[in-house]
Scaffold this motif. Structure first.
Motif, PDB file in Angstrom:
ATOM      1  N   VAL A  94      12.088  -1.385   1.686  1.00 14.72           N
ATOM      2  CA  VAL A  94      12.339  -1.435   0.243  1.00 14.72           C
ATOM      3  C   VAL A  94      13.274  -2.596  -0.078  1.00 14.72           C
ATOM      4  O   VAL A  94      13.058  -3.352  -1.024  1.00 14.72           O
ATOM      5  CB  VAL A  94      12.953  -0.103  -0.235  1.00 14.72           C
ATOM      6  N   ASN A 112      -0.098  -8.300  -0.150  1.00 13.96           N
ATOM      7  CA  ASN A 112       0.494  -8.531  -1.470  1.00 13.96           C
ATOM      8  C   ASN A 112      -0.462  -8.069  -2.558  1.00 13.96           C
ATOM      9  O   ASN A 112      -1.645  -8.389  -2.536  1.00 13.96           O
ATOM     10  CB  ASN A 112       0.779 -10.020  -1.659  1.00 13.96           C
ATOM     11  N   PHE A 126       1.451  -5.793  -8.185  1.00 16.25           N
ATOM     12  CA  PHE A 126       2.807  -5.295  -8.306  1.00 16.25           C
ATOM     13  C   PHE A 126       3.286  -4.922  -6.920  1.00 16.25           C
ATOM     14  O   PHE A 126       2.871  -3.920  -6.369  1.00 16.25           O
ATOM     15  CB  PHE A 126       2.861  -4.068  -9.219  1.00 16.25           C
ATOM     16  N   GLY A 127       4.131  -5.744  -6.328  1.00 22.72           N
ATOM     17  CA  GLY A 127       4.729  -5.417  -5.053  1.00 22.72           C
ATOM     18  C   GLY A 127       3.742  -5.494  -3.900  1.00 22.72           C
ATOM     19  O   GLY A 127       2.712  -6.151  -3.985  1.00 22.72           O
ATOM     20  N   ARG A 128       4.078  -4.793  -2.813  1.00 22.54           N
ATOM     21  CA  ARG A 128       3.280  -4.878  -1.605  1.00 22.54           C
ATOM     22  C   ARG A 128       2.728  -3.521  -1.241  1.00 22.54           C
ATOM     23  O   ARG A 128       3.321  -2.504  -1.524  1.00 22.54           O
ATOM     24  CB  ARG A 128       4.153  -5.296  -0.440  1.00 22.54           C
TER      25      ARG A 128
END
Ligand code: HEC
Length: 302
Positions: free
Chosen positions: A114, A187, A190-192
């Motif tokens: 995170v 990827n 939004f984010g991974r």
């Protein structure tokens, strides 16, 4: 008879006391492996890192732990998240704090995937800023060492497997990094998205991941992969690679679609119609009012 009774009671009391004692100590025991206890940050904590750490803390920790020294942690949780400025927490080494952040325990989440390694150390810098007696030990490991690490990624079309080999190129030759934690991500908008569980590399520095067959890529099927490597000597390393292994998907970018969040020209039709008819209706009412006023004025003049 009386004597055995007393003995029995004494034994039970002893068992109960030992049990309670174990329970209490278990609460503080994070079982941090010896080599992790001595891990230190590669950068020095200063006013700036503490400030950055505070914003990491506000976003990720304050909801449970409350503000350090204020005793406003979330009391409804069991165990209650400790005040991190407390003596009990400050007795832990930097390495132990780092380990706790990485692994978590039951309610306490794991921040390994995170927060970046840098942010995890910065939040520790913030926690330490409440301890006047704290003296930092900075790691002597060279931060630039991580640049020596390479990750080779191979894809097998038949098995849909990704084989990742990690090695460090030292002056003395190539070193295969064994027993390193490897996490794989793709990827997304939004984010991974993490792919599978994190794995440890084998004795020849290899970790194998099953790649999902239905993962969408861009219109050519390209997927941006992120490999995260955790090595005790070389630190945390991120390596990126774009591979043509996803399902080709012709998805328009989010701001090319008609959507509420877009500019007016690209707003959904119903919003345009609703808005336009609203403006028209308002105009009509206004015209009617002006017309009526005018008639009244004329009537008054007569
Ligand atoms: C969902 C609630 C929650 C969040 C969010 C959370 N924690 Fe925790 N944390 C806990 C709980 C509960 C414990 C006690 C766990 C136990 O003892 O098993 C704990 C324990 C800890 C400990 C060990 C303290 C000690 O003295 O044993 C540290 C250090 C810690 N958290 C740091 C953090 C940091 C830093 C963050 C933010 C990056 C964070 N926590 C976010 C709930 C949370």
């Amino acid at each position: 008879m009386l004597r055995t009774n007393t003995k029995l009671r004494a034994t039970i009391a002893l068992i109960i006391t030992t049990f309670c004692f174990l329970q209490v100590t278990a609460g503080n025991n994070w079982n941090v492996p010896a080599d992790k206890k001595t891990k230190n940050s590669t950068f020095k904590f200063d006013a700036n890192t503490v400030k950055d750490g505070e914003s990491v803390y506000t976003k990720n920790c304050v909801s449970c732990h409350g503000n350090p020294t204020k005793g406003n942690s979330l009391k409804s949780l069991n165990p209650v998240p400790p005040d991190l400025s407390s003596a009990k927490t400050q007795e832990l080494t930097d390495g132990e704090l780092f380990y706790i952040l990485n692994t978590g325990r039951v309610i306490m989440p794991s921040f390994n995937n995170v927060l970046s390694e840098e942010d995890r150390w910065k939040v520790i810098a913030y926690i330490r800023s409440f301890n006047k007696n704290y003296v930092q030990q900075v790691s002597t490991n060279d931060a630039t060492k991580s640049q020596l690490v390479k990750a080779d990624i191979d894809f097998n079309k038949n098995t849909n497997r990704l084989t990742i080999t990690v090695k460090a190129t030292e002056k003395t030759g190539s070193v295969l990094l064994k027993n390193d934690e490897i996490a794989l991500f793709a990827n997304r908008y939004f984010g991974r998205l993490q792919i599978g569980e994190s794995q440890r590399t084998s004795a020849d520095g290899v970790a194998v991941f099953d790649f999902p067959k239905d993962l969408p890529g861009d219109k050519d099927g390209n997927v941006k992969l992120v490999v995260k490597i955790n090595d005790d000597t070389y630190g945390e390393i991120l390596r990126l690679k774009t591979m043509q292994i996803g399902i080709p998907t012709d998805k328009p970018a989010l701001n090319e679609k008609r959507a509420i969040w877009n500019v007016l020209a690209k707003a959904p039709y119903w919003i345009i119609i609703l808005y336009t008819s609203g403006v028209l209706a308002f105009g009509c009412v206004l015209m009617y009012l002006l017309y009526s006023l005018n008639r009244l004025r004329k009537a008054g003049n007569n």
